[in-house]
Design an enzyme around this catalytic site. Structure first.
Site, PDB file in Angstrom:
ATOM      1  N   HIS A 237      58.068 -67.682  54.860  1.00  0.00           N
ATOM      2  CA  HIS A 237      58.815 -68.044  53.661  1.00  0.00           C
ATOM      3  C   HIS A 237      58.836 -66.890  52.656  1.00  0.00           C
ATOM      4  O   HIS A 237      57.956 -66.769  51.806  1.00  0.00           O
ATOM      5  CB  HIS A 237      58.168 -69.277  53.028  1.00  0.00           C
ATOM      6  CG  HIS A 237      59.048 -69.983  52.059  1.00  0.00           C
ATOM      7  ND1 HIS A 237      59.018 -71.345  51.891  1.00  0.00           N
ATOM      8  CD2 HIS A 237      59.993 -69.541  51.193  1.00  0.00           C
ATOM      9  CE1 HIS A 237      59.897 -71.701  50.976  1.00  0.00           C
ATOM     10  NE2 HIS A 237      60.498 -70.612  50.523  1.00  0.00           N
TER      11      HIS A 237
ATOM     12  N   HIS B  95      61.511 -64.356  50.135  1.00  0.00           N
ATOM     13  CA  HIS B  95      62.814 -64.052  49.536  1.00  0.00           C
ATOM     14  C   HIS B  95      62.909 -62.537  49.358  1.00  0.00           C
ATOM     15  O   HIS B  95      62.255 -61.977  48.475  1.00  0.00           O
ATOM     16  CB  HIS B  95      62.974 -64.767  48.194  1.00  0.00           C
ATOM     17  CG  HIS B  95      62.961 -66.254  48.308  1.00  0.00           C
ATOM     18  ND1 HIS B  95      64.103 -67.002  48.522  1.00  0.00           N
ATOM     19  CD2 HIS B  95      61.935 -67.142  48.271  1.00  0.00           C
ATOM     20  CE1 HIS B  95      63.784 -68.285  48.600  1.00  0.00           C
ATOM     21  NE2 HIS B  95      62.467 -68.389  48.453  1.00  0.00           N
ATOM     22  N   LEU B  96      63.697 -61.894  50.190  1.00  0.00           N
ATOM     23  CA  LEU B  96      63.866 -60.444  50.096  1.00  0.00           C
ATOM     24  C   LEU B  96      65.005 -60.044  49.164  1.00  0.00           C
ATOM     25  O   LEU B  96      65.167 -58.870  48.858  1.00  0.00           O
ATOM     26  CB  LEU B  96      64.084 -59.841  51.490  1.00  0.00           C
ATOM     27  CG  LEU B  96      62.876 -59.893  52.424  1.00  0.00           C
ATOM     28  CD1 LEU B  96      63.214 -59.291  53.781  1.00  0.00           C
ATOM     29  CD2 LEU B  96      61.661 -59.187  51.820  1.00  0.00           C
TER      30      LEU B  96
ATOM     31  N   ASP C 198      66.915 -73.340  51.646  1.00  0.00           N
ATOM     32  CA  ASP C 198      65.831 -73.118  50.697  1.00  0.00           C
ATOM     33  C   ASP C 198      66.338 -72.766  49.303  1.00  0.00           C
ATOM     34  O   ASP C 198      67.298 -72.023  49.137  1.00  0.00           O
ATOM     35  CB  ASP C 198      64.892 -72.019  51.175  1.00  0.00           C
ATOM     36  CG  ASP C 198      63.635 -71.985  50.331  1.00  0.00           C
ATOM     37  OD1 ASP C 198      62.902 -72.982  50.329  1.00  0.00           O
ATOM     38  OD2 ASP C 198      63.412 -70.983  49.635  1.00  0.00           O
TER      39      ASP C 198
ATOM     40  N   HIS D  78      63.233 -77.322  52.239  1.00  0.00           N
ATOM     41  CA  HIS D  78      62.830 -77.294  50.834  1.00  0.00           C
ATOM     42  C   HIS D  78      63.076 -78.706  50.311  1.00  0.00           C
ATOM     43  O   HIS D  78      64.216 -79.145  50.224  1.00  0.00           O
ATOM     44  CB  HIS D  78      63.689 -76.273  50.081  1.00  0.00           C
ATOM     45  CG  HIS D  78      63.536 -76.299  48.587  1.00  0.00           C
ATOM     46  ND1 HIS D  78      62.929 -75.278  47.888  1.00  0.00           N
ATOM     47  CD2 HIS D  78      63.918 -77.197  47.658  1.00  0.00           C
ATOM     48  CE1 HIS D  78      62.947 -75.549  46.591  1.00  0.00           C
ATOM     49  NE2 HIS D  78      63.551 -76.717  46.429  1.00  0.00           N
TER      50      HIS D  78
ATOM     51  N   HIS E 190      56.477 -75.155  51.515  1.00  0.00           N
ATOM     52  CA  HIS E 190      55.667 -75.220  50.282  1.00  0.00           C
ATOM     53  C   HIS E 190      55.310 -76.643  49.830  1.00  0.00           C
ATOM     54  O   HIS E 190      55.663 -77.073  48.726  1.00  0.00           O
ATOM     55  CB  HIS E 190      56.338 -74.459  49.151  1.00  0.00           C
ATOM     56  CG  HIS E 190      57.812 -74.703  48.945  1.00  0.00           C
ATOM     57  ND1 HIS E 190      58.390 -75.953  48.947  1.00  0.00           N
ATOM     58  CD2 HIS E 190      58.827 -73.836  48.694  1.00  0.00           C
ATOM     59  CE1 HIS E 190      59.678 -75.849  48.718  1.00  0.00           C
ATOM     60  NE2 HIS E 190      59.978 -74.569  48.567  1.00  0.00           N
TER      61      HIS E 190
ATOM     62  N   ASP F   2      56.124 -68.019  49.916  1.00  0.00           N
ATOM     63  CA  ASP F   2      57.309 -68.261  49.089  1.00  0.00           C
ATOM     64  C   ASP F   2      57.479 -67.091  48.113  1.00  0.00           C
ATOM     65  O   ASP F   2      57.778 -67.274  46.933  1.00  0.00           O
ATOM     66  CB  ASP F   2      57.220 -69.590  48.340  1.00  0.00           C
ATOM     67  CG  ASP F   2      58.560 -70.010  47.724  1.00  0.00           C
ATOM     68  OD1 ASP F   2      59.575 -69.358  48.015  1.00  0.00           O
ATOM     69  OD2 ASP F   2      58.569 -70.973  46.938  1.00  0.00           O
TER      70      ASP F   2
ATOM     71  N   HIS G 270      61.229 -61.474  40.850  1.00  0.00           N
ATOM     72  CA  HIS G 270      62.225 -61.463  39.788  1.00  0.00           C
ATOM     73  C   HIS G 270      62.006 -60.249  38.900  1.00  0.00           C
ATOM     74  O   HIS G 270      60.904 -59.686  38.858  1.00  0.00           O
ATOM     75  CB  HIS G 270      62.133 -62.730  38.936  1.00  0.00           C
ATOM     76  CG  HIS G 270      62.519 -63.981  39.646  1.00  0.00           C
ATOM     77  ND1 HIS G 270      63.828 -64.267  40.000  1.00  0.00           N
ATOM     78  CD2 HIS G 270      61.769 -65.035  40.074  1.00  0.00           C
ATOM     79  CE1 HIS G 270      63.862 -65.451  40.601  1.00  0.00           C
ATOM     80  NE2 HIS G 270      62.633 -65.936  40.669  1.00  0.00           N
TER      81      HIS G 270
ATOM     82  N   GLY H 261      59.594 -68.894  40.353  1.00  0.00           N
ATOM     83  CA  GLY H 261      59.170 -68.014  41.436  1.00  0.00           C
ATOM     84  C   GLY H 261      57.933 -67.199  41.137  1.00  0.00           C
ATOM     85  O   GLY H 261      57.622 -66.872  39.991  1.00  0.00           O
TER      86      GLY H 261
END
EC number: 3.5.2.3
Length: 430
Positions: free
Chosen positions: A60, A62-63, A152, A179, A232, A305, A309, A324
């Protein structure tokens, strides 16, 4: 390249090997695991006092690439991953544009081979543009290696459409990563609904927001037979329902994140956007239920996860901050400190939940194990190293973490990905 890792404590969840021995790597494969290996090698690594584990697989992440590169890129995310011992990541599809067809999946994964030090598996969305109106190109994404679909960042609220997507995923041999959030019940909430939210004057998010969709998705998975993975999990009832699904023999697994098994709303002392994540930090009772689920095996996976940011998006009131937390560079140390050192799980269970179980969920039969013939994804972890987490040293573009300044024990000292040393001695090896 040949690499000989000497005298480390090898922890292999597949073979249940837990002993001091050597590991020989030739090219991209592990060729021998045994005591007293005597052979010439281009690199010899002394692993005395360290764990030698399969490279971690984070289901999990986020790229943010493509489209949100100011938050993270394939390159920076890959560097953060290998610093944390993570040799494979599942990239979530809520990028700009959303990854919702086979061409987009292929493009990201081909770029990742050139740009990322970690292996990237790009997941596909369930619906076009994640708008919940029509199914995405599930067959095309499966053909191009996405392994799983996920909406997600939100749930597919149309249960009929979601069921159709699950049936297609089942046909294509894909998992569904869920999610679980009933968006109609969020009602502007930014943290857990409890007395702390009231004290801070913030709107709360109840446990039922998650639990209602967990129940629905398990029932849909029961009907369709799809492999369901609950992302999550943060509530005691989510853990309870996951356990009931397993008792019934359903193909359902679940993950938890370090922030949810360590922190509760008691740790939020002021209105700080770095404590805003989705799902939110819950009560101490929920935290204890998660820990028990990890201990007894109900919870299969520890994931991060990882959601980077920009500083301006997080260093503000929770009313305005983005949801996040970053986690690729801290998950191993936090897991070891909070779960292994406290006796909740064993070092072998750490390797199981951070590597072997994720590999099984994805169908990666050649990863997640330190045994002969497997891909040489290996992490060398020093369990005695003590230090303080410093967000300013992160290789991720994101510095958004509530763990800055927290003392931990356990450090990744070397990461080998596909037989190549990519991180060693605190430095990235390009």
């Amino acid at each position: 390249m040949t690499i000989l890792i000497k005298e480390g404590r090898v922890l292999d969840p597949e073979t249940k090997r837990d002993e001091i021995c050597d590991v020989l790597i030739d090219g991209d494969r592990i060729t021998r695991v045994d005591s007293g290996i005597e052979t010439e090698a281009e690199r010899i690594i002394d692993a005395k006092g360290c764990y030698v584990m399969p490279g971690f697989i984070d289901l999990h992440v986020h790229l943010r690439d493509p489209g949100l590169e100011y938050k993270e890129t394939l390159t920076t995310g890959g560097r953060a991953a290998v610093k944390g011992g993570v040799t494979t990541v599942c990239a979530m599809p809520n990028t700009k544009p959303v990854i919702d067809n086979g061409v987009k999946v292929k493009e990201v994964m081909e770029r990742a081979k050139r740009e990322s030090l970690t292996n990237v598996i790009q997941l596909g969305a369930v619906t076009v543009g994640q708008e919940g109106k029509e199914l995405a190109d599930i067959r095309g994404m499966a053909k191009n290696g996405c392994h799983a679909i996920s909406e997600d960042g939100k749930s597919v609220m149309n249960a009929s459409l979601y069921r159709k997507g699950m049936n297609l995923a089942k046909e294509e041999g894909l998992a569904v990563f869920a999610h679980c959030e009933d968006i109609t019940m969020v009602e502007g909430g930014v943290m857990n609904a409890d007395k702390k939210a009231e004290k801070l004057g913030l709107k709360g998010i109840t446990n039922a927001v998650e639990d209602v969709i967990v129940a629905r998705d398990i029932l849909l998975a029961k009907e369709t037979g799809v492999r369901l993975h609950l992302c999550h999990c943060s509530t005691k009832d989510s853990i309870k329902m996951l356990g009931l699904a397993k008792e019934e023999g359903l193909d359902v697994t679940g993950e938890v994140c370090p922030h949810h098994f360590i922190l509760s709303t008691d740790d939020i002392t002021k209105d700080d956007g770095n404590y805003k994540m989705n799902p939110p930090l819950r009560s101490k009772e929920d935290v204890e239920a998660i820990k028990e689920g990890l201990r007894n095996g109900t919870v299969d996976v520890i994931a991060t996860d990882h959601a980077p940011h920009a500083e301006a998006e997080k260093n503000r009131s929770m009313k305005l901050a983005a949801f996040g937390i970053v986690g690729l560079e801290t998950s191993a140390a936090l897991t070891y400190t909070e779960l292994v050192e406290t006796g909740i799980i064993t070092p072998m269970q750490m390797a199981e939940k951070m590597s072997w179980n994720p590999a099984k969920i994805l169908g990666l039969h050649d990863r997640g194990s330190v045994s002969e013939g497997k891909i040489a994804d290996v992490v060398i972890f020093d369990p005695e190293k003590e230090y303080t987490i410093d967000k300013n040293t992160f290789l991720s573009k994101g510095k958004n973490t509530p763990f800055h300044g927290r003392k931990v024990k356990g450090e990744v000292v070397c990461t080998i990905a596909g037989g190549r040393i990519v991180y060693e001695g605190g430095k990235i090896i390009d």
